[in-house]
Design an enzyme around this catalytic site. Structure first.
Site, PDB file in Angstrom:
ATOM      1  N   ASP A 135       0.931  -1.420  -0.079  1.00 56.92           N
ATOM      2  CA  ASP A 135      -0.056   0.083  -0.063  1.00 56.92           C
ATOM      3  C   ASP A 135       1.080   1.242   0.079  1.00 56.92           C
ATOM      4  O   ASP A 135       1.967   1.184   0.437  1.00 56.92           O
ATOM      5  CB  ASP A 135      -0.860   0.182   1.170  1.00 56.92           C
ATOM      6  CG  ASP A 135      -2.062  -0.940   1.333  1.00 56.92           C
ATOM      7  OD1 ASP A 135      -2.414  -1.429   0.094  1.00 56.92           O
ATOM      8  OD2 ASP A 135      -2.695  -0.974   2.313  1.00 56.92           O
ATOM      9  N   ARG A 186      -1.283  -0.688  -8.386  1.00 56.44           N
ATOM     10  CA  ARG A 186      -2.645  -0.352  -8.178  1.00 56.44           C
ATOM     11  C   ARG A 186      -2.674   1.323  -8.378  1.00 56.44           C
ATOM     12  O   ARG A 186      -1.737   1.909  -7.753  1.00 56.44           O
ATOM     13  CB  ARG A 186      -2.910  -0.801  -6.898  1.00 56.44           C
ATOM     14  CG  ARG A 186      -4.521  -0.240  -6.371  1.00 56.44           C
ATOM     15  CD  ARG A 186      -4.653  -0.221  -4.729  1.00 56.44           C
ATOM     16  NE  ARG A 186      -4.251  -1.431  -4.109  1.00 56.44           N
ATOM     17  CZ  ARG A 186      -4.080  -1.766  -2.999  1.00 56.44           C
ATOM     18  NH1 ARG A 186      -3.548  -0.888  -2.129  1.00 56.44           N
ATOM     19  NH2 ARG A 186      -4.046  -3.132  -2.568  1.00 56.44           N
TER      20      ARG A 186
HETATM   21  C1  LIG Z   1      -8.894  -1.286  -3.320  1.00 57.27           C
HETATM   22  C2  LIG Z   1      -8.237  -0.032  -3.035  1.00 57.27           C
HETATM   23  C3  LIG Z   1      -7.073   0.254  -2.412  1.00 57.27           C
HETATM   24  C4  LIG Z   1      -6.494   1.235  -2.050  1.00 57.27           C
HETATM   25  N1  LIG Z   1      -5.303   1.427  -1.573  1.00 57.27           N
HETATM   26  C5  LIG Z   1      -4.997   2.882  -1.274  1.00 57.27           C
HETATM   27  C6  LIG Z   1      -3.598   3.075  -0.784  1.00 57.27           C
HETATM   28  O1  LIG Z   1      -2.750   2.231  -0.744  1.00 57.27           O
HETATM   29  N2  LIG Z   1      -3.188   4.334  -0.542  1.00 57.27           N
HETATM   30  C7  LIG Z   1      -4.047   5.483  -0.592  1.00 57.27           C
HETATM   31  O2  LIG Z   1      -3.649   6.584  -0.316  1.00 57.27           O
HETATM   32  N3  LIG Z   1      -5.363   5.121  -0.849  1.00 57.27           N
HETATM   33  C8  LIG Z   1      -5.630   4.122  -1.394  1.00 57.27           C
HETATM   34  N4  LIG Z   1      -7.102   3.761  -1.653  1.00 57.27           N
HETATM   35  C9  LIG Z   1      -7.995   4.958  -1.160  1.00 57.27           C
HETATM   36  C10 LIG Z   1      -8.203   5.663  -2.682  1.00 57.27           C
HETATM   37  O3  LIG Z   1      -7.130   6.332  -2.580  1.00 57.27           O
HETATM   38  C11 LIG Z   1      -9.288   6.740  -2.481  1.00 57.27           C
HETATM   39  O4  LIG Z   1      -9.085   7.408  -1.232  1.00 57.27           O
HETATM   40  C12 LIG Z   1     -10.663   5.999  -2.229  1.00 57.27           C
HETATM   41  O5  LIG Z   1     -10.615   4.939  -2.935  1.00 57.27           O
HETATM   42  C13 LIG Z   1     -11.922   6.949  -2.665  1.00 57.27           C
HETATM   43  O6  LIG Z   1     -11.526   7.590  -3.842  1.00 57.27           O
HETATM   44  P1  LIG Z   1     -12.403   7.113  -5.183  1.00 57.27           P
HETATM   45  O7  LIG Z   1     -11.808   6.953  -6.221  1.00 57.27           O
HETATM   46  O8  LIG Z   1     -13.113   5.989  -4.759  1.00 57.27           O
HETATM   47  O9  LIG Z   1     -13.320   8.392  -5.522  1.00 57.27           O
HETATM   48  P2  LIG Z   1     -14.280   9.125  -4.445  1.00 57.27           P
HETATM   49  O10 LIG Z   1     -14.837  10.419  -5.353  1.00 57.27           O
HETATM   50  O11 LIG Z   1     -13.769   9.369  -3.047  1.00 57.27           O
HETATM   51  O12 LIG Z   1     -15.559   8.266  -4.044  1.00 57.27           O
HETATM   52  C14 LIG Z   1     -16.456   8.110  -5.310  1.00 57.27           C
HETATM   53  C15 LIG Z   1     -17.786   7.702  -4.874  1.00 57.27           C
HETATM   54  O13 LIG Z   1     -17.457   6.296  -4.111  1.00 57.27           O
HETATM   55  C16 LIG Z   1     -18.533   6.209  -3.145  1.00 57.27           C
HETATM   56  N5  LIG Z   1     -17.434   6.340  -1.974  1.00 57.27           N
HETATM   57  C17 LIG Z   1     -16.198   6.191  -1.707  1.00 57.27           C
HETATM   58  N6  LIG Z   1     -15.921   6.133  -0.706  1.00 57.27           N
HETATM   59  C18 LIG Z   1     -16.771   5.785   0.165  1.00 57.27           C
HETATM   60  C19 LIG Z   1     -16.930   5.158   1.513  1.00 57.27           C
HETATM   61  N7  LIG Z   1     -16.151   5.049   2.381  1.00 57.27           N
HETATM   62  N8  LIG Z   1     -18.168   4.703   1.804  1.00 57.27           N
HETATM   63  C20 LIG Z   1     -19.200   4.822   1.063  1.00 57.27           C
HETATM   64  N9  LIG Z   1     -19.176   5.386  -0.112  1.00 57.27           N
HETATM   65  C21 LIG Z   1     -18.142   5.608  -0.722  1.00 57.27           C
HETATM   66  C22 LIG Z   1     -19.167   7.368  -2.987  1.00 57.27           C
HETATM   67  O14 LIG Z   1     -20.606   7.249  -3.628  1.00 57.27           O
HETATM   68  C23 LIG Z   1     -18.433   8.374  -3.668  1.00 57.27           C
HETATM   69  O15 LIG Z   1     -19.076   9.424  -4.295  1.00 57.27           O
HETATM   70  C24 LIG Z   1      -7.646   2.403  -1.956  1.00 57.27           C
HETATM   71  C25 LIG Z   1      -8.813   2.517  -2.578  1.00 57.27           C
HETATM   72  C26 LIG Z   1      -9.305   1.158  -3.098  1.00 57.27           C
HETATM   73  C27 LIG Z   1     -10.669   0.959  -3.808  1.00 57.27           C
END
Ligand SMILES: Cc1cc2nc3c(=O)[nH]c(=O)nc-3n(C[C@H](O)[C@H](O)[C@H](O)COP(=O)(O)OP(=O)(O)OC[C@H]3O[C@@H](n4cnc5c(N)ncnc54)[C@H](O)[C@@H]3O)c2cc1C
Length: 312
Positions: A135, A186
């Site tokens: 991560d 990722r």
């Molecule tokens: C498999 C995976 C691994 C990840 N690993 C890392 C990492 O190693 N380092 C790092 O910094 N970040 C990591 N992340 C987190 C990522 O960087 C984002 O912070 C997170 O995925 C939210 O961004 P988004 O692209 O989904 O967009 P967003 O604009 O945040 O979300 C889009 C939509 O998804 C839904 N949504 C998003 N989050 C939530 C929630 N918690 N609860 C309910 N609905 C929600 C909502 O409908 C939102 O409008 C990871 C995410 C995923 C999916």
């Protein structure tokens, strides 16, 4: 495991403000609302959750929650915990790999200690024919994590992948710098709030960066895990992977988030992996998830105010 479902409701500025100060929210309230994001406290909970995911055609990546590590012993204990995860994956015939956090394995204590620990996890994974994703944490860890990734690959470890964050201005350069390794990456937006000097602040700028990085990764012939729940970005990714072999990429989502969208992607024939954390140290992970869930803000706000009033 209890699953709480998000109730759609208007999100006010006050709600958002309360979510930002979530650390002040009582732990039991945080636990109540975050249970959907975590498999449970034990490895058995993770195994049970991954069984359900696998039965629905989804792969998993298992994360042993281990933040706030303060001493070498704790980092070594985490290595043992990951060994047990690999054993359980094999014993139960699960389709899962693991995700690790370099700081939980000692990155901020000593780079060498962290490298030793990560190598042990990689060797344990390799013995089971399994894969380890490192991560990406906040920007204090970025350079060391990427250095570690390169060193590991150059010393012959093949079963390791890394994460890049579209939010950081440096990321496109990092893609180019890593290209010679044809890394498994990722790509995600990045959860940690970073200063404007090093990170895009604007929502659209982060999205645009995500797409640029995705293009560069595909151009470099990397295996990409597209980790997002953002419908617009999922659409952009779908356009780009059209015509590619199914084994050349995967979508990734977090446990408890947009599950029906994940089902649709699986039904459409895409590989999809669900990030599945388990463990006693659920608190920091839960805060980050709740801070990202705007629809949850009002509910938490009400529960918290209710509790505080109840106390008074
Ligand atoms: C498999 C995976 C691994 C990840 N690993 C890392 C990492 O190693 N380092 C790092 O910094 N970040 C990591 N992340 C987190 C990522 O960087 C984002 O912070 C997170 O995925 C939210 O961004 P988004 O692209 O989904 O967009 P967003 O604009 O945040 O979300 C889009 C939509 O998804 C839904 N949504 C998003 N989050 C939530 C929630 N918690 N609860 C309910 N609905 C929600 C909502 O409908 C939102 O409008 C990871 C995410 C995923 C999916």
């Amino acid at each position: 495991m209890t699953r709480l479902h998000t109730i759609a409701q208007p999100v006010t500025l006050l709600d958002r403000a309360i979510v930002r100060v979530l650390p002040a929210v009582p732990r039991p309230v945080v636990q109540l609302f975050s249970s959907r994001y975590i498999a449970g406290p034990t490895l058995d909970d993770a195994v049970a959750t991954v069984r359900v995911l696998n039965a629905a055609g989804k792969m998993a990546t298992i994360d042993v929650l281990g933040e706030e590590i303060s001493g070498e012993d704790e980092t070594r204990a985490l290595v043992v915990a990951y060994r047990e995860v690999f054993d359980a994956i094999e014993a139960n015939g699960l389709d899962a790999n693991v995700s690790i956090k370099p700081t939980a394995l000692g990155l901020h204590l000593s780079y060498e200690l962290c490298r030793e620990n990560v190598e042990e996890v990689l060797r344990a994974g390799a013995a089971h024919g399994n894969f380890v994703r490192m991560d990406m944490e906040d920007s204090s860890a970025t350079a060391d994590t990427l250095r570690l990734y390169r060193e590991l690959r150059e010393s012959g470890h093949e079963n390791v992948g890394v994460v890049l964050q579209a939010r950081l201005r440096r990321t496109l350069d990092d893609v180019r710098a890593l290209a010679d390794l044809r890394p498994s990456v990722r790509i995600c937006k990045g959860i940690y709030l970073e200063p404007a000097s090093i990170a895009f602040q604007d929502y659209e700028a982060v999205r645009a960066s995500f797409v640029r990085c995705l293009d560069a990764l595909l151009e470099a012939d990397c295996y990409v895990g597209v980790a997002t729940h953002d419908e617009w970005l999922i659409g952009q990714a779908l356009e780009r992977v059209a015509g590619m072999e199914r084994e050349q990429y995967e979508f990734q989502m977090l446990l408890g988030v947009r599950e029906s969208r994940a089902d649709e992607l699986v039904a459409a024939g895409h590989r999809l992996r669900v990030y599945t954390p388990f463990g006693e140290r659920w608190y920091e992970y839960s805060l980050r998830r709740l801070q990202e869930n705007p629809a949850m803000a009002g509910t938490i706000a009400k529960a918290t105010v209710g509790r505080l009033l109840g106390r008074g």
